[in-house]
Design a protein around this motif. Structure first.
Motif, PDB file in Angstrom:
ATOM      1  N   UNK A 171      44.080  39.332  29.101  1.00 51.10           N
ATOM      2  CA  UNK A 171      43.395  38.116  28.610  1.00 51.10           C
ATOM      3  C   UNK A 171      43.766  36.774  29.459  1.00 51.10           C
ATOM      4  N   UNK A 172      44.729  37.044  30.108  1.00 52.28           N
ATOM      5  CA  UNK A 172      44.986  35.790  31.088  1.00 52.28           C
ATOM      6  C   UNK A 172      43.977  35.724  32.067  1.00 52.28           C
ATOM      7  N   UNK A 173      43.443  37.009  32.513  1.00 54.53           N
ATOM      8  CA  UNK A 173      42.645  36.985  33.626  1.00 54.53           C
ATOM      9  C   UNK A 173      41.272  36.919  33.218  1.00 54.53           C
ATOM     10  N   UNK A 174      40.997  37.696  32.015  1.00 55.23           N
ATOM     11  CA  UNK A 174      39.543  37.594  31.547  1.00 55.23           C
ATOM     12  C   UNK A 174      39.219  36.183  31.000  1.00 55.23           C
ATOM     13  N   UNK A 175      40.107  35.677  30.181  1.00 56.76           N
ATOM     14  CA  UNK A 175      39.644  34.551  29.633  1.00 56.76           C
ATOM     15  C   UNK A 175      39.403  33.265  30.734  1.00 56.76           C
ATOM     16  N   UNK A 176      40.323  33.384  31.645  1.00 58.78           N
ATOM     17  CA  UNK A 176      40.026  32.379  32.799  1.00 58.78           C
ATOM     18  C   UNK A 176      38.919  32.440  33.696  1.00 58.78           C
ATOM     19  N   UNK A 177      38.678  33.999  33.606  1.00 62.77           N
ATOM     20  CA  UNK A 177      37.167  34.170  34.555  1.00 62.77           C
ATOM     21  C   UNK A 177      36.131  33.724  33.758  1.00 62.77           C
ATOM     22  N   UNK A 178      36.337  34.006  32.382  1.00 57.96           N
ATOM     23  CA  UNK A 178      35.058  33.334  31.613  1.00 57.96           C
ATOM     24  C   UNK A 178      34.846  31.836  31.760  1.00 57.96           C
ATOM     25  N   UNK A 179      35.897  31.171  31.752  1.00 61.91           N
ATOM     26  CA  UNK A 179      36.131  29.589  31.993  1.00 61.91           C
ATOM     27  C   UNK A 179      35.759  29.431  33.358  1.00 61.91           C
ATOM     28  N   UNK A 180      36.090  30.085  34.471  1.00 63.59           N
ATOM     29  CA  UNK A 180      35.680  29.863  35.833  1.00 63.59           C
ATOM     30  C   UNK A 180      34.089  30.082  35.897  1.00 63.59           C
ATOM     31  N   UNK A 181      33.597  30.827  35.331  1.00 66.48           N
ATOM     32  CA  UNK A 181      32.158  31.079  35.405  1.00 66.48           C
ATOM     33  C   UNK A 181      31.352  30.044  34.543  1.00 66.48           C
ATOM     34  N   UNK A 182      31.966  29.621  33.410  1.00 59.52           N
ATOM     35  CA  UNK A 182      31.071  28.459  32.855  1.00 59.52           C
ATOM     36  C   UNK A 182      31.540  27.173  33.809  1.00 59.52           C
ATOM     37  N   UNK A 183      32.451  27.155  34.486  1.00 62.38           N
ATOM     38  CA  UNK A 183      32.802  25.779  35.471  1.00 62.38           C
ATOM     39  C   UNK A 183      31.609  26.050  36.818  1.00 62.38           C
ATOM     40  N   UNK A 184      31.169  27.250  37.061  1.00 58.59           N
ATOM     41  CA  UNK A 184      30.430  27.513  37.876  1.00 58.59           C
ATOM     42  C   UNK A 184      28.957  26.957  37.637  1.00 58.59           C
ATOM     43  N   UNK A 234      29.610  25.960  46.357  1.00 59.49           N
ATOM     44  CA  UNK A 234      30.831  25.883  45.701  1.00 59.49           C
ATOM     45  C   UNK A 234      30.870  26.906  44.605  1.00 59.49           C
ATOM     46  N   UNK A 235      29.683  26.827  43.794  1.00 60.33           N
ATOM     47  CA  UNK A 235      29.633  27.629  42.754  1.00 60.33           C
ATOM     48  C   UNK A 235      29.761  29.279  42.881  1.00 60.33           C
ATOM     49  N   UNK A 236      29.140  29.589  44.234  1.00 61.76           N
ATOM     50  CA  UNK A 236      29.261  31.063  44.665  1.00 61.76           C
ATOM     51  C   UNK A 236      30.759  31.282  44.771  1.00 61.76           C
ATOM     52  N   UNK A 237      31.653  30.433  45.217  1.00 63.19           N
ATOM     53  CA  UNK A 237      32.995  30.668  45.320  1.00 63.19           C
ATOM     54  C   UNK A 237      33.484  30.985  44.158  1.00 63.19           C
ATOM     55  N   UNK A 238      33.285  29.984  43.125  1.00 67.10           N
ATOM     56  CA  UNK A 238      33.748  30.026  41.815  1.00 67.10           C
ATOM     57  C   UNK A 238      33.438  31.421  41.201  1.00 67.10           C
ATOM     58  N   UNK A 239      32.148  31.783  41.332  1.00 64.23           N
ATOM     59  CA  UNK A 239      31.820  33.091  40.817  1.00 64.23           C
ATOM     60  C   UNK A 239      32.376  34.421  41.339  1.00 64.23           C
ATOM     61  N   UNK A 240      32.654  34.084  42.887  1.00 67.07           N
ATOM     62  CA  UNK A 240      33.423  35.191  43.267  1.00 67.07           C
ATOM     63  C   UNK A 240      34.854  35.321  42.793  1.00 67.07           C
ATOM     64  N   UNK A 241      35.551  34.127  42.596  1.00 67.48           N
ATOM     65  CA  UNK A 241      36.719  34.146  41.859  1.00 67.48           C
ATOM     66  C   UNK A 241      36.644  34.621  40.638  1.00 67.48           C
ATOM     67  N   UNK A 242      35.615  34.613  39.762  1.00 73.19           N
ATOM     68  CA  UNK A 242      35.696  35.021  38.362  1.00 73.19           C
ATOM     69  C   UNK A 242      35.656  36.445  38.405  1.00 73.19           C
ATOM     70  N   UNK A 243      34.718  37.033  39.693  1.00 78.32           N
ATOM     71  CA  UNK A 243      34.541  38.368  39.579  1.00 78.32           C
ATOM     72  C   UNK A 243      35.831  39.302  39.771  1.00 78.32           C
ATOM     73  N   UNK A 244      36.454  38.532  40.889  1.00 76.33           N
ATOM     74  CA  UNK A 244      37.967  39.037  41.030  1.00 76.33           C
ATOM     75  C   UNK A 244      38.783  39.161  39.790  1.00 76.33           C
ATOM     76  N   UNK A 245      38.895  38.001  39.153  1.00 79.34           N
ATOM     77  CA  UNK A 245      39.626  37.980  37.870  1.00 79.34           C
ATOM     78  C   UNK A 245      39.236  39.160  37.223  1.00 79.34           C
TER      79      UNK A 245
END
Length: 163
Positions: free
Chosen positions: A65-78, A104-115
């Motif tokens: 959940x630490x990674x998945x919920x953070x990824x959802x938040x980061x994708x929303x931020x993108x 910048x959003x593409x970088x956020x999405x890439x981070x979300x994918x990694x998470x």
């Protein structure tokens, strides 16, 4: 995670022609989607806790959940970043503001994918283990939340960034 992709899409789609509620609609809609996602998780966890399955559920969720919920938040931020570029482009024309925000959003999405990849690995190989006690999973999960939190507090510190 499908919810992360849906949230990012819902934040950006209305701006690409699907917007029927005025220029400020995408931001509240995106925030509503994020809140709904977290509320559904909490409601499911609350229900399972009420019927006596809370320890099994929370010990399963806490690690990945630490990674998945953070990824959802980061994708929303993108998605919010794209929406904000169109709502308030500042000194740039909207097309240029969107192009800059998209970079910048593409970088956020890439981070979300990694998470999400990290979350999937933990969910498949750690969260689903039945021979590890719940207490061990809670300790490891707490450590993973601390790791993610520490990363986001300390990332990028100590060097000068031109942006």
């Amino acid at each position: 995670h499908p919810q992360a992709a849906r949230t990012a899409f819902r934040c950006a789609y209305p701006l690409a022609g699907g917007n029927t509620g005025g220029p400020a609609e995408p931001v509240p809609r995106c925030l509503l989607d994020l809140r709904l996602c977290f509320a559904l998780c909490a409601a499911g966890g609350g229900h399972l806790s009420q019927i006596g399955s809370g320890v099994n559920f929370w010990s399963f969720v806490i690690g990945h959940g630490a990674f998945e919920l953070t990824a959802i938040t980061v994708a929303g931020a993108a998605g919010l970043k794209l929406g904000w570029a169109l709502i308030a482009p500042g000194r740039w024309p909207r097309s240029e503001a969107l192009r800059l925000a998209a970079m910048q959003s593409v970088q956020l999405v890439a981070g979300a994918i990694l998470l999400l990849l990290i979350a999937a690995f933990i969910e498949a190989y750690w969260s689903s283990m039945t021979y590890t006690s719940s207490n061990v999973k809670f300790v490891v999960g707490g450590g993973l939340w601390l790791l993610v939190g520490t990363y986001f507090v300390c990332a990028g510190r100590g060097h000068d960034d031109a942006h």
